[in-house]
Design a protein around this motif. Structure first.
Motif, PDB file in Angstrom:
ATOM      1  N   GLU A 171       2.630  57.763 -27.490  1.00 35.32           N
ATOM      2  CA  GLU A 171       2.264  56.556 -26.743  1.00 35.32           C
ATOM      3  C   GLU A 171       1.750  55.463 -27.674  1.00 35.32           C
ATOM      4  OE1 GLU A 171      -0.863  55.271 -23.198  1.00 35.32           O
ATOM      5  OE2 GLU A 171      -0.146  57.356 -23.344  1.00 35.32           O
ATOM      6  N   MET A 172       1.041  55.850 -28.719  1.00 35.84           N
ATOM      7  CA  MET A 172       0.542  54.871 -29.684  1.00 35.84           C
ATOM      8  C   MET A 172       1.692  54.170 -30.392  1.00 35.84           C
ATOM      9  SD  MET A 172      -1.886  55.480 -33.035  1.00 35.84           S
ATOM     10  CE  MET A 172      -0.546  56.423 -33.814  1.00 35.84           C
ATOM     11  N   HIS A 173       2.738  54.942 -30.750  1.00 35.19           N
ATOM     12  CA  HIS A 173       3.908  54.336 -31.400  1.00 35.19           C
ATOM     13  C   HIS A 173       4.601  53.346 -30.464  1.00 35.19           C
ATOM     14  CE1 HIS A 173       3.346  56.795 -34.832  1.00 35.19           C
ATOM     15  NE2 HIS A 173       3.779  57.934 -34.298  1.00 35.19           N
ATOM     16  N   VAL A 174       4.721  53.699 -29.187  1.00 34.58           N
ATOM     17  CA  VAL A 174       5.330  52.791 -28.216  1.00 34.58           C
ATOM     18  C   VAL A 174       4.474  51.536 -28.067  1.00 34.58           C
ATOM     19  CG1 VAL A 174       6.055  52.518 -25.820  1.00 34.58           C
ATOM     20  CG2 VAL A 174       6.427  54.697 -26.990  1.00 34.58           C
ATOM     21  N   ARG A 175       3.167  51.724 -28.052  1.00 38.03           N
ATOM     22  CA  ARG A 175       2.252  50.590 -27.913  1.00 38.03           C
ATOM     23  C   ARG A 175       2.377  49.641 -29.109  1.00 38.03           C
ATOM     24  NH1 ARG A 175      -2.157  50.647 -24.582  1.00 38.03           N
ATOM     25  NH2 ARG A 175      -1.931  52.918 -24.416  1.00 38.03           N
ATOM     26  N   GLU A 176       2.452  50.207 -30.314  1.00 33.84           N
ATOM     27  CA  GLU A 176       2.579  49.379 -31.522  1.00 33.84           C
ATOM     28  C   GLU A 176       3.887  48.600 -31.521  1.00 33.84           C
ATOM     29  OE1 GLU A 176       2.185  52.189 -34.640  1.00 33.84           O
ATOM     30  OE2 GLU A 176      -0.015  52.250 -34.577  1.00 33.84           O
ATOM     31  N   ASP A 177       4.960  49.234 -31.077  1.00 41.49           N
ATOM     32  CA  ASP A 177       6.234  48.538 -31.004  1.00 41.49           C
ATOM     33  C   ASP A 177       6.175  47.411 -29.975  1.00 41.49           C
ATOM     34  OD1 ASP A 177       9.137  48.451 -31.772  1.00 41.49           O
ATOM     35  OD2 ASP A 177       9.375  48.803 -29.626  1.00 41.49           O
ATOM     36  N   GLY A 178       5.514  47.670 -28.856  1.00 46.18           N
ATOM     37  CA  GLY A 178       5.375  46.636 -27.838  1.00 46.18           C
ATOM     38  C   GLY A 178       4.560  45.453 -28.316  1.00 46.18           C
ATOM     39  N   GLN A 179       3.533  45.717 -29.131  1.00 45.21           N
ATOM     40  CA  GLN A 179       2.709  44.629 -29.655  1.00 45.21           C
ATOM     41  C   GLN A 179       3.519  43.687 -30.540  1.00 45.21           C
ATOM     42  OE1 GLN A 179      -0.521  46.709 -31.541  1.00 45.21           O
ATOM     43  NE2 GLN A 179      -1.635  47.025 -29.625  1.00 45.21           N
ATOM     44  N   LYS A 180       4.525  44.203 -31.229  1.00 48.52           N
ATOM     45  CA  LYS A 180       5.387  43.340 -32.034  1.00 48.52           C
ATOM     46  C   LYS A 180       6.146  42.361 -31.140  1.00 48.52           C
ATOM     47  CE  LYS A 180       6.131  46.876 -35.594  1.00 48.52           C
ATOM     48  NZ  LYS A 180       7.144  47.730 -36.265  1.00 48.52           N
ATOM     49  N   TRP A 181       6.640  42.854 -30.008  1.00 51.77           N
ATOM     50  CA  TRP A 181       7.366  41.987 -29.081  1.00 51.77           C
ATOM     51  C   TRP A 181       6.427  40.975 -28.435  1.00 51.77           C
ATOM     52  CZ3 TRP A 181      12.566  41.678 -28.186  1.00 51.77           C
ATOM     53  CH2 TRP A 181      13.366  42.680 -28.753  1.00 51.77           C
ATOM     54  N   VAL A 182       5.180  41.388 -28.161  1.00 48.59           N
ATOM     55  CA  VAL A 182       4.216  40.468 -27.576  1.00 48.59           C
ATOM     56  C   VAL A 182       3.855  39.372 -28.561  1.00 48.59           C
ATOM     57  CG1 VAL A 182       1.823  40.269 -26.767  1.00 48.59           C
ATOM     58  CG2 VAL A 182       3.262  42.137 -25.955  1.00 48.59           C
ATOM     59  N   HIS A 183       3.705  39.725 -29.821  1.00 44.52           N
ATOM     60  CA  HIS A 183       3.313  38.759 -30.851  1.00 44.52           C
ATOM     61  C   HIS A 183       4.383  37.690 -31.031  1.00 44.52           C
ATOM     62  CE1 HIS A 183       1.408  37.147 -34.416  1.00 44.52           C
ATOM     63  NE2 HIS A 183       2.534  37.288 -35.077  1.00 44.52           N
ATOM     64  N   ASP A 184       5.647  38.071 -31.082  1.00 44.50           N
ATOM     65  CA  ASP A 184       6.731  37.096 -31.228  1.00 44.50           C
ATOM     66  C   ASP A 184       8.042  37.748 -30.794  1.00 44.50           C
ATOM     67  OD1 ASP A 184       8.473  35.097 -31.856  1.00 44.50           O
ATOM     68  OD2 ASP A 184       7.729  34.756 -33.879  1.00 44.50           O
ATOM     69  N   PRO A 221      -1.328  74.925 -27.717  1.00 47.21           N
ATOM     70  CA  PRO A 221      -2.553  74.670 -26.959  1.00 47.21           C
ATOM     71  C   PRO A 221      -2.475  73.318 -26.251  1.00 47.21           C
ATOM     72  CG  PRO A 221      -3.060  75.436 -29.180  1.00 47.21           C
ATOM     73  CD  PRO A 221      -1.593  75.148 -29.150  1.00 47.21           C
ATOM     74  N   ASN A 222      -3.169  73.210 -25.123  1.00 50.96           N
ATOM     75  CA  ASN A 222      -3.143  71.955 -24.367  1.00 50.96           C
ATOM     76  C   ASN A 222      -3.592  70.771 -25.216  1.00 50.96           C
ATOM     77  OD1 ASN A 222      -2.170  73.127 -22.057  1.00 50.96           O
ATOM     78  ND2 ASN A 222      -4.175  73.371 -21.094  1.00 50.96           N
ATOM     79  N   THR A 223      -4.598  71.008 -26.061  1.00 54.75           N
ATOM     80  CA  THR A 223      -5.108  69.906 -26.887  1.00 54.75           C
ATOM     81  C   THR A 223      -4.047  69.401 -27.864  1.00 54.75           C
ATOM     82  OG1 THR A 223      -6.038  71.558 -28.403  1.00 54.75           O
ATOM     83  CG2 THR A 223      -7.502  70.663 -26.709  1.00 54.75           C
ATOM     84  N   ASP A 224      -3.232  70.317 -28.385  1.00 60.85           N
ATOM     85  CA  ASP A 224      -2.175  69.908 -29.312  1.00 60.85           C
ATOM     86  C   ASP A 224      -1.096  69.098 -28.590  1.00 60.85           C
ATOM     87  OD1 ASP A 224      -3.603  71.264 -31.174  1.00 60.85           O
ATOM     88  OD2 ASP A 224      -2.116  72.844 -31.548  1.00 60.85           O
ATOM     89  N   VAL A 225      -0.753  69.532 -27.385  1.00 60.95           N
ATOM     90  CA  VAL A 225       0.253  68.794 -26.607  1.00 60.95           C
ATOM     91  C   VAL A 225      -0.272  67.406 -26.256  1.00 60.95           C
ATOM     92  CG1 VAL A 225       1.602  68.764 -24.483  1.00 60.95           C
ATOM     93  CG2 VAL A 225       1.230  70.922 -25.684  1.00 60.95           C
ATOM     94  N   ASP A 226      -1.541  67.347 -25.826  1.00 58.35           N
ATOM     95  CA  ASP A 226      -2.125  66.048 -25.482  1.00 58.35           C
ATOM     96  C   ASP A 226      -2.140  65.122 -26.692  1.00 58.35           C
ATOM     97  OD1 ASP A 226      -2.551  67.064 -22.977  1.00 58.35           O
ATOM     98  OD2 ASP A 226      -4.689  67.474 -23.287  1.00 58.35           O
ATOM     99  N   ALA A 227      -2.506  65.656 -27.853  1.00 58.71           N
ATOM    100  CA  ALA A 227      -2.563  64.833 -29.067  1.00 58.71           C
ATOM    101  C   ALA A 227      -1.182  64.324 -29.446  1.00 58.71           C
ATOM    102  CB  ALA A 227      -3.161  65.650 -30.215  1.00 58.71           C
ATOM    103  N   ALA A 228      -0.161  65.155 -29.308  1.00 51.99           N
ATOM    104  CA  ALA A 228       1.197  64.738 -29.648  1.00 51.99           C
ATOM    105  C   ALA A 228       1.680  63.631 -28.710  1.00 51.99           C
ATOM    106  CB  ALA A 228       2.138  65.934 -29.584  1.00 51.99           C
ATOM    107  N   LEU A 229       1.383  63.752 -27.420  1.00 51.90           N
ATOM    108  CA  LEU A 229       1.802  62.732 -26.463  1.00 51.90           C
ATOM    109  C   LEU A 229       1.032  61.428 -26.676  1.00 51.90           C
ATOM    110  CD1 LEU A 229       2.175  64.915 -23.240  1.00 51.90           C
ATOM    111  CD2 LEU A 229       3.996  64.015 -24.707  1.00 51.90           C
ATOM    112  N   ARG A 230      -0.226  61.534 -27.050  1.00 51.05           N
ATOM    113  CA  ARG A 230      -0.997  60.314 -27.349  1.00 51.05           C
ATOM    114  C   ARG A 230      -0.434  59.600 -28.573  1.00 51.05           C
ATOM    115  NH1 ARG A 230      -5.756  63.471 -25.758  1.00 51.05           N
ATOM    116  NH2 ARG A 230      -6.637  62.577 -23.837  1.00 51.05           N
ATOM    117  N   ARG A 231      -0.011  60.367 -29.575  1.00 51.69           N
ATOM    118  CA  ARG A 231       0.595  59.744 -30.756  1.00 51.69           C
ATOM    119  C   ARG A 231       1.894  59.025 -30.386  1.00 51.69           C
ATOM    120  NH1 ARG A 231      -1.035  64.605 -33.291  1.00 51.69           N
ATOM    121  NH2 ARG A 231       1.074  65.463 -33.039  1.00 51.69           N
TER     122      ARG A 231
END
Length: 363
Positions: A269-282, A257-267
């Motif tokens: 993106e969240m992992h990429v965002r969290e990894d980027g925040q580590k680089w931003v922090h130090d 379902p489209n909602t499942d695909v959207d949720a998987a892609l958002r997850r």
């Protein structure tokens, strides 16, 4: 009195011309002098206090305007030239690198802005960040990637394994994944990737915009693929997401379902965002960790000859960047350099070897 007797005798000494009861001014009276003295002391103290308060206020304002961050490196050469290295994320999902570049350049006010990559990277940055727009092209920033309208599932093309001269298939030990015949996943992932590209090059776009507003030149340092790491990351993320989602559909035996695909892609993106925040922090700490992990991986899985070639290539890249920074700064007194955060420490070390000294992590 004696003056009165002398006046009767027809003589008037000069001293007698002075009025006998000359009024004493208020400020000359003994008690008043003490009060005036006290007032002067209080006034002087108040003036000193005001001066000190203004000085502290100005100093506090200057300190407040300073931009300090672990991903900044302020260097000064023996001859007085200054360089500010600004380490940024290739994929700036939260806009932290864009904000760091903008605020740092505002405080530093450099004579020149140096940017990693070529004019191609600058053009891509201005277009994908939305600073420049092309008629008929949907900007990546603010793009609703979940909406694919009434699009229909597309056919999935599977590639046959390539064969060598002796008809042996390369990669025969790892059979290609089984994929569904038709799916909406490629359309979803394509939109998602376009959305991610809106966060690529925002640091370069901010640098170009700030330099243009200040009327200072922008110089692209190279190399040819510099400044495009974010696009490479997006391509890798999109390919991995597509393969995993198509594999999931194959296991289910039906389209997700489209909602499942959207949720998987958002997850994802969240992992990429969290990894980027580590680089931003130090970024310095993450550079050390990343180098350690990469060294372990290459030692365990990469042949020695290839490992040496990769190491030489990376060192040549760092040497070239530091050399071009030094050459560019020969004609300027104060410059800012926008480069990938994973190169910050190495370029800093090369510039120190070239006669620069570390001042602070502040603009």
């Amino acid at each position: 009195s004696s003056c009165h007797r002398l006046e009767k005798q027809g003589a008037t000494p000069a001293v007698c011309l002075i009025p006998r009861r000359m009024p004493v001014r208020f400020w000359a009276q003994p008690g008043a002098r003490r009060r005036i003295g006290a007032v002067l002391v209080v006034t002087a103290a108040a003036a000193a206090s005001v001066y000190a308060a203004v000085s502290v206020s100005r100093r506090g304002k200057t300190e407040a305007n300073a931009v300090c961050h672990p991903n900044l490196s302020h260097l000064r050469h023996e001859d007085g030239r200054e360089v500010l290295l600004i380490g940024t994320l290739p994929l700036d999902l939260d806009g932290a690198s864009r904000a760091l570049v903008t605020s740092s350049l505002h405080v530093l006010r450099p004579d020149i802005v140096l940017v990693e990559g070529t004019w191609t990277a600058g053009l891509n940055a201005m277009l994908f960040s939305g600073s420049w727009q092309l008629h008929g092209v949907v900007p990546a920033r603010g793009f609703n990637w979940t909406d694919i309208g009434d699009a229909q599932p597309v056919q999935i093309m599977t590639q046959k394994p390539k064969k060598g001269w002796f008809s042996f298939a390369f990669g025969a030990g790892s059979p290609p994944p089984r994929l569904p015949e038709r799916s909406l996943v490629p359309l979803k992932v394509r939109n998602w990737a376009h959305h991610l590209r809106g966060s690529v090059g925002t640091d370069i776009a901010a640098a170009v915009a700030a330099a243009s507003a200040a009327g200072v030149p922008v110089r692209f340092l190279g190399p040819e693929d510099g400044g495009l790491q974010g696009h490479m990351m997006v391509s890798m993320l999109a390919n991995q997401a597509a393969m995993e989602l198509l594999g999931e559909e194959h296991q289910r035996g039906s389209q997700m379902p489209n909602t499942d695909v959207d949720a998987a892609l958002r997850r994802a993106e969240m992992h990429v965002r969290e990894d980027g925040q580590k680089w931003v922090h130090d970024g310095r700490e993450e550079t050390s960790r990343s180098a350690h992990r990469l060294a372990e991986y290459m030692t365990a899985r990469v042949p020695e000859k290839l490992r040496e070639q990769l190491t030489e290539h990376r060192q040549a890249r760092i040497d070239g960047t530091a050399s071009r920074i030094g050459e560019s700064m020969e004609a300027f007194r104060k410059g800012a350099v926008v480069l990938s955060v994973d190169q910050l420490v190495a370029v800093e070390e090369k510039l120190v070897q070239a006669g620069f000294s570390f001042l602070s992590q502040c603009a």
